[in-house]
Scaffold this motif. Sequence first.
Motif, PDB file in Angstrom:
ATOM      1  N   MET A 189       0.850  -1.187   0.000  1.00 13.20           N
ATOM      2  CA  MET A 189       0.000   0.000   0.000  1.00 13.20           C
ATOM      3  C   MET A 189       0.887   1.239   0.000  1.00 13.20           C
ATOM      4  N   VAL A 190       0.532   2.237  -0.815  1.00 13.78           N
ATOM      5  CA  VAL A 190       1.284   3.497  -0.828  1.00 13.78           C
ATOM      6  C   VAL A 190       0.329   4.669  -0.623  1.00 13.78           C
ATOM      7  N   THR A 191       0.851   5.725  -0.007  1.00 15.71           N
ATOM      8  CA  THR A 191      -0.001   6.871   0.327  1.00 15.71           C
ATOM      9  C   THR A 191       0.661   8.197  -0.036  1.00 15.71           C
ATOM     10  N   GLN A 192      -0.154   9.179  -0.339  1.00 13.26           N
ATOM     11  CA  GLN A 192       0.312  10.551  -0.485  1.00 13.26           C
ATOM     12  C   GLN A 192       0.466  11.057   0.938  1.00 13.26           C
ATOM     13  N   ASN A 193       1.659  11.470   1.317  1.00 10.64           N
ATOM     14  CA  ASN A 193       1.867  11.825   2.718  1.00 10.64           C
ATOM     15  C   ASN A 193       2.395  13.235   2.974  1.00 10.64           C
ATOM     16  N   GLY A 194       2.153  14.120   2.017  1.00 13.02           N
ATOM     17  CA  GLY A 194       2.499  15.524   2.254  1.00 13.02           C
ATOM     18  C   GLY A 194       3.983  15.827   2.139  1.00 13.02           C
ATOM     19  N   VAL A 195       4.294  17.087   2.323  1.00  9.15           N
ATOM     20  CA  VAL A 195       5.665  17.582   2.227  1.00  9.15           C
ATOM     21  C   VAL A 195       6.220  17.676   3.659  1.00  9.15           C
ATOM     22  N   PRO A 196       7.101  16.747   4.044  1.00  9.69           N
ATOM     23  CA  PRO A 196       7.486  16.648   5.460  1.00  9.69           C
ATOM     24  C   PRO A 196       8.101  17.914   6.059  1.00  9.69           C
ATOM     25  N   PHE A 197       8.776  18.729   5.249  1.00  3.59           N
ATOM     26  CA  PHE A 197       9.368  19.935   5.829  1.00  3.59           C
ATOM     27  C   PHE A 197       8.280  20.839   6.394  1.00  3.59           C
ATOM     28  N   LEU A 198       7.150  20.897   5.694  1.00  6.70           N
ATOM     29  CA  LEU A 198       6.057  21.781   6.119  1.00  6.70           C
ATOM     30  C   LEU A 198       4.941  21.042   6.849  1.00  6.70           C
ATOM     31  N   GLN A 199       4.869  19.733   6.654  1.00  5.86           N
ATOM     32  CA  GLN A 199       3.773  18.953   7.248  1.00  5.86           C
ATOM     33  C   GLN A 199       4.329  17.729   7.995  1.00  5.86           C
ATOM     34  N   PRO A 200       5.231  17.971   8.945  1.00  7.41           N
ATOM     35  CA  PRO A 200       5.897  16.835   9.602  1.00  7.41           C
ATOM     36  C   PRO A 200       4.935  15.913  10.361  1.00  7.41           C
ATOM     37  N   ASP A 201       3.894  16.483  10.946  1.00 13.02           N
ATOM     38  CA  ASP A 201       3.003  15.654  11.764  1.00 13.02           C
ATOM     39  C   ASP A 201       2.229  14.641  10.945  1.00 13.02           C
ATOM     40  N   GLU A 202       1.955  15.033   9.716  1.00  8.77           N
ATOM     41  CA  GLU A 202       1.217  14.135   8.832  1.00  8.77           C
ATOM     42  C   GLU A 202       2.005  12.843   8.598  1.00  8.77           C
ATOM     43  N   LEU A 203       3.284  12.996   8.288  1.00  6.07           N
ATOM     44  CA  LEU A 203       4.115  11.806   8.054  1.00  6.07           C
ATOM     45  C   LEU A 203       4.335  11.040   9.361  1.00  6.07           C
ATOM     46  N   ARG A 204       4.595  11.785  10.414  1.00  4.74           N
ATOM     47  CA  ARG A 204       4.840  11.172  11.716  1.00  4.74           C
ATOM     48  C   ARG A 204       3.680  10.253  12.115  1.00  4.74           C
ATOM     49  N   SER A 205       2.466  10.749  11.977  1.00  2.00           N
ATOM     50  CA  SER A 205       1.343   9.942  12.457  1.00  2.00           C
ATOM     51  C   SER A 205       1.071   8.754  11.531  1.00  2.00           C
ATOM     52  N   THR A 206       1.242   8.944  10.230  1.00  3.99           N
ATOM     53  CA  THR A 206       1.053   7.797   9.333  1.00  3.99           C
ATOM     54  C   THR A 206       2.102   6.721   9.609  1.00  3.99           C
ATOM     55  N   MET A 207       3.340   7.137   9.794  1.00  2.00           N
ATOM     56  CA  MET A 207       4.415   6.160  10.029  1.00  2.00           C
ATOM     57  C   MET A 207       4.215   5.401  11.345  1.00  2.00           C
ATOM     58  N   HIS A 208       3.678   6.111  12.308  1.00  3.20           N
ATOM     59  CA  HIS A 208       3.368   5.501  13.590  1.00  3.20           C
ATOM     60  C   HIS A 208       2.338   4.381  13.398  1.00  3.20           C
ATOM     61  N   ALA A 209       1.302   4.691  12.624  1.00  2.17           N
ATOM     62  CA  ALA A 209       0.265   3.679  12.344  1.00  2.17           C
ATOM     63  C   ALA A 209       0.849   2.524  11.530  1.00  2.17           C
ATOM     64  N   PHE A 210       1.658   2.833  10.526  1.00  2.26           N
ATOM     65  CA  PHE A 210       2.220   1.790   9.655  1.00  2.26           C
ATOM     66  C   PHE A 210       3.150   0.850  10.440  1.00  2.26           C
ATOM     67  N   GLN A 211       3.863   1.414  11.389  1.00  2.37           N
ATOM     68  CA  GLN A 211       4.775   0.594  12.179  1.00  2.37           C
ATOM     69  C   GLN A 211       4.018  -0.524  12.895  1.00  2.37           C
ATOM     70  N   ARG A 212       2.827  -0.186  13.358  1.00  4.58           N
ATOM     71  CA  ARG A 212       2.052  -1.187  14.083  1.00  4.58           C
ATOM     72  C   ARG A 212       1.367  -2.179  13.152  1.00  4.58           C
ATOM     73  N   LEU A 213       1.120  -1.753  11.899  1.00  2.00           N
ATOM     74  CA  LEU A 213       0.320  -2.573  10.996  1.00  2.00           C
ATOM     75  C   LEU A 213       1.122  -3.474  10.062  1.00  2.00           C
ATOM     76  N   PHE A 214       2.267  -2.976   9.596  1.00  2.00           N
ATOM     77  CA  PHE A 214       2.927  -3.663   8.490  1.00  2.00           C
ATOM     78  C   PHE A 214       4.254  -4.314   8.881  1.00  2.00           C
ATOM     79  N   VAL A 215       4.533  -5.442   8.233  1.00  2.00           N
ATOM     80  CA  VAL A 215       5.818  -6.120   8.393  1.00  2.00           C
ATOM     81  C   VAL A 215       6.920  -5.198   7.877  1.00  2.00           C
ATOM     82  N   ASP A 216       6.685  -4.604   6.728  1.00  2.83           N
ATOM     83  CA  ASP A 216       7.658  -3.664   6.165  1.00  2.83           C
ATOM     84  C   ASP A 216       6.958  -2.324   5.965  1.00  2.83           C
ATOM     85  N   TRP A 217       7.516  -1.282   6.543  1.00  2.28           N
ATOM     86  CA  TRP A 217       6.880   0.032   6.462  1.00  2.28           C
ATOM     87  C   TRP A 217       7.956   1.100   6.369  1.00  2.28           C
TER      88      TRP A 217
END
Length: 282
Positions: free
Chosen positions: A186-214
């Motif tokens: 699965m792939v996602t549009q996750n924003g521009v991290p320099f300006l939207q760091p929380d968006e990536l942070r929270s998605t990665m947090h969720a992915f860590q719990r869900l996926f074998v490889d994230w």
Amino acid sequence: MSKRFVETLHESYAQSLSVDKVLYDNASNLQHIQVFENRRFGRVLTLDGVVQTTQGDEFIYHEMLTHVPILAHGNARHILIVGGGDGGMAREVLRHQSVETVTMVEIDERVIAFSKTYLPSLSDGAFDDPRLNLVIADGADFMIESVDKFDVIIIDSTDPIGPGEALFTDHFYSHAKNSLAGGGVMVTQNGVPFLQPDELRSTMHAFQRLFVDWGCYTACIPTYAGGPMAFGWGALSPAPRNVSVDMLRERLTAARLDLAYYTPDVHKAAFSLPRYIEKLLP
Ligand code: AG3
């Protein structure tokens, strides 16, 4: 001075584009849709004051969210696109002759209708391809109800404001994961991290719990201003990420695609993260 479109996405920073001709401007009940012509980028599509795509640089975004997961997977036959009403993502997926079905779930059918009229080069016939199954529905609801399994799921969302917000929740991600077939990505549009760091942070947090490889990979898209854009990556096995560059070359040659951004080397390099982005990952 010419009329200008000033984006209203970020609090402390904005890009502005000259509006050389207005082609469409309609506040539908869901979202405010505008299409205008800009001399450098061609036609520009905006939703609620945010640039969604431009004729000039859409190839970077669409190629990186399709060919990376599809070629990494190696045998992707059933694809799900959530969002993507302009048809650019469907066009790029359907270029793979090996893809048998593409299900596209878009919340706002007006985006599809006017994109066909005002941005025909984006879908480039994708809406007429018999392999495309178009569903007008809320992506989050669809994901809860759907029993079908997909090899690749692509989340082509807006930013997490308005109708797109539901597509950034842990709840949505876990239902999406359950819709992946074995070996799925699965792939996602996750924003521009320099300006939207929380968006990536929270998605990665969720992915860590869900996926074998994230994790995530990046590409620079000029009209998603502020540095590289991040794409989330969640996979049921480590194999797709670990595919060799030679294997990617073989698969790309077999697929006979003539691309404008993607190369197997770019694919591999896209997963190398600058330190400030790496630090946003758990
Ligand atoms: N949707 C992604 C737009 C995101 C813009 N965000 C930003 N600049 N941070 C694009 C839809 C194209 N099919």
